[in-house]
Design an enzyme around this catalytic site. Structure first.
Site, PDB file in Angstrom:
ATOM      1  CB  THR A 179      -0.964   0.003   1.206  1.00 59.46           C
ATOM      2  OG1 THR A 179      -0.237  -0.249   2.412  1.00 59.46           O
ATOM      3  CG2 THR A 179      -2.033  -1.061   1.034  1.00 59.46           C
ATOM      4  CE  LYS A 221       0.481  -3.440   3.373  1.00 62.81           C
ATOM      5  NZ  LYS A 221      -0.238  -2.486   4.333  1.00 62.81           N
ATOM      6  CB  THR A 269      -1.448  -1.682   9.071  1.00 59.65           C
ATOM      7  OG1 THR A 269      -2.479  -1.104   9.808  1.00 59.65           O
ATOM      8  CG2 THR A 269      -2.019  -1.826   7.689  1.00 59.65           C
ATOM      9  CD  GLU A 300       1.739   5.195   6.349  1.00 65.09           C
ATOM     10  OE1 GLU A 300       0.973   4.550   5.630  1.00 65.09           O
ATOM     11  OE2 GLU A 300       1.365   5.907   7.293  1.00 65.09           O
ATOM     12  CG  ASN A 320      -0.980   8.282   7.765  1.00 64.20           C
ATOM     13  OD1 ASN A 320      -1.654   7.279   7.585  1.00 64.20           O
ATOM     14  ND2 ASN A 320       0.334   8.239   7.953  1.00 64.20           N
ATOM     15  CB  SER A 361      -7.664  11.807  -1.736  1.00 65.56           C
ATOM     16  OG  SER A 361      -6.550  12.293  -0.997  1.00 65.56           O
TER      17      SER A 361
END
Length: 407
Positions: free
Chosen positions: A153, A179, A190, A276, A402, A407
């Site tokens: 992702t 992942k 996650t 991230e 985040n 979107s």
């Protein structure tokens, strides 16, 4: 143990595929399949979040109640979480589609999803993706790599590893892919992790080995303090290595468990380092603890501290933040006995001794903290126990990613 470039297709009898089915925008790869040519014993560990995604519930049932599993279907882009009975029904439909295409029982198909929470899966696209992947299944390195790419992702890199050991005179291979980048926090994150092996082992010991391994690997990483709805680790063993079946905790079990720990540690660190927006992997080792539990609590408290993570991003040896994080962890220790060190490929430096700053070079500390992987070592001088946790620095980009994830 031999470590080599590979993934889920490295063990005998496993095939994989990955493609762009159309779940994501811009023709990005978003579906993967793993298939064993023979039935496998299966083990799994899953999110501790009370809010569990439909695939988690499906896999928990299959692992607990079915005698074997033979395939995994994973999609990225939509998490199939908070989707009610309809979402669970889509798991059943996905498994049925794969079962029909592969000529295996639907109850032997495990499913996984990752992505945006709350959206329903486009089952027409998913079902077609399943059909399209079956002819692409291959035991090749490239096929395994495509599968690893197709489950990502916000990850920036695919994460794979393979190892080989000898058990009972036979070559045994473990290959894995995972992942995970954000919404990462114990217990589990996650994250999706799929580990395949050709070892012959009892289902009970396979589950015990995985459950034990997860404690010191995936459950010791954190990126942002959020525990996901979809966390899943699946371990499948097809027995094609033809070693004498491991039915007890003998030397063969020890060898297998050490190899599994290596694979899971590598993948866990890969997730933490690819947090991230991260620029550095942050490792925390607590030594000299009175108990393993104390070491785990302290190391997790440090690695999850937002202030400490921000200091790592700034290459700032702000040791007060580390001592503070230890202090509110709930673990009892004497702060006036703590020694603290920072180390990386650029060197090692002691920052505090017995709870007080030593005369160290700020420039040298900054140099050490400017590497891609940084370690903090806290010695609490209370015993012989230790624990290691992994995380990453906290950057501006984490907020950017985040703030507009949907979107």
């Amino acid at each position: 143990m031999k470590v080599f470039e590979g993934g889920v297709t490295a063990p005998q009898g496993f095939q994989a595929a990955g493609l762009a089915a159309g779940i994501k925008k811009e023709n990005t790869k978003d579906m993967a399949m793993i298939y064993s040519i023979v039935p496998c014993k299966a083990a799994g560990t899953f999110t501790t979040n009370v809010v569990k995604a439909a695939p988690v519930k499906w896999d928990q049932k299959i692992v607990a109640e079915e005698p074997f599993a033979q395939a995994v279907v994973c999609n990225s882009g939509i998490a199939n979480a908070c989707t009610g009975e309809e979402g669970y029904g889509y798991c059943r439909q996905t498994a049925a589609a794969a079962g029909e295409a592969l000529h295996i029982p639907a109850e032997s198909v495990l499913v996984a999803s990752t992505g945006v929470i709350g959206k329903q899966l486009p089952m027409d696209i998913l079902a077609q993706g399943v059909k399209d992947m079956v002819p692409l299944l291959s035991p090749s390195r490239k096929a395994g790599s495509l599968a690893a790419q197709s489950i990502l992702t916000t990850d920036t890199v695919k994460k794979e590893i393979a190892v080989e050991v000898e058990i009972g005179g036979q070559k045994v291979t473990i290959g894995g892919m995972c992942k995970g980048s954000g919404m990462i926090h114990p217990n589990m994150c996650t994250m999706l992790s799929f580990i395949m092996t050709d070892v012959e082992i009892s289902k009970e010991l396979l589950q015990e080995a995985l459950s034990d391994s997860v404690k010191d690997t995936y459950n010791m990483i954190s990126v942002d303090g959020d525990t996901s709805t979809n966390d899943t680790v699946l371990l499948m063993a097809n027995g094609l290595a033809c070693n004498l079946e491991i039915k007890e905790k003998n030397q063969d079990y020890v060898i297998f468990k050490e190899a599994l720990d290596y694979v899971n540690t590598y993948l866990a660190k890969a997730i933490a380092g690819d947090g991230e927006g991260a620029t550095a992997l942050f490792e925390v080792r607590v030594t000299g603890a009175q108990s393993k539990e104390q070491a785990v609590i302290l190391s997790k408290s440090i690695v999850t501290s937002s202030l400490t993570k921000a200091a790592i991003y700034g290459h700032d040896a702000n040791w007060g933040r580390i001592l503070c994080a230890m202090g509110y962890s709930g673990a009892q220790f004497d702060p006036e006995k703590v020694d603290l060190f920072f180390e990386s490929s650029a060197g090692r430096i002691q920052i505090i001794e017995n709870g007080v700053a030593v005369d160290y070079s700020e420039d040298e500390a900054t140099k050490i903290l400017s590497e891609k992987a940084v370690t903090a070592i806290a010695d609490v001088k209370m015993g012989d126990a230790s624990a290691t946790a992994w995380g990453c620095d906290l950057t501006y980009d984490y907020i950017k990613i985040n703030a507009d994830y949907r979107s």
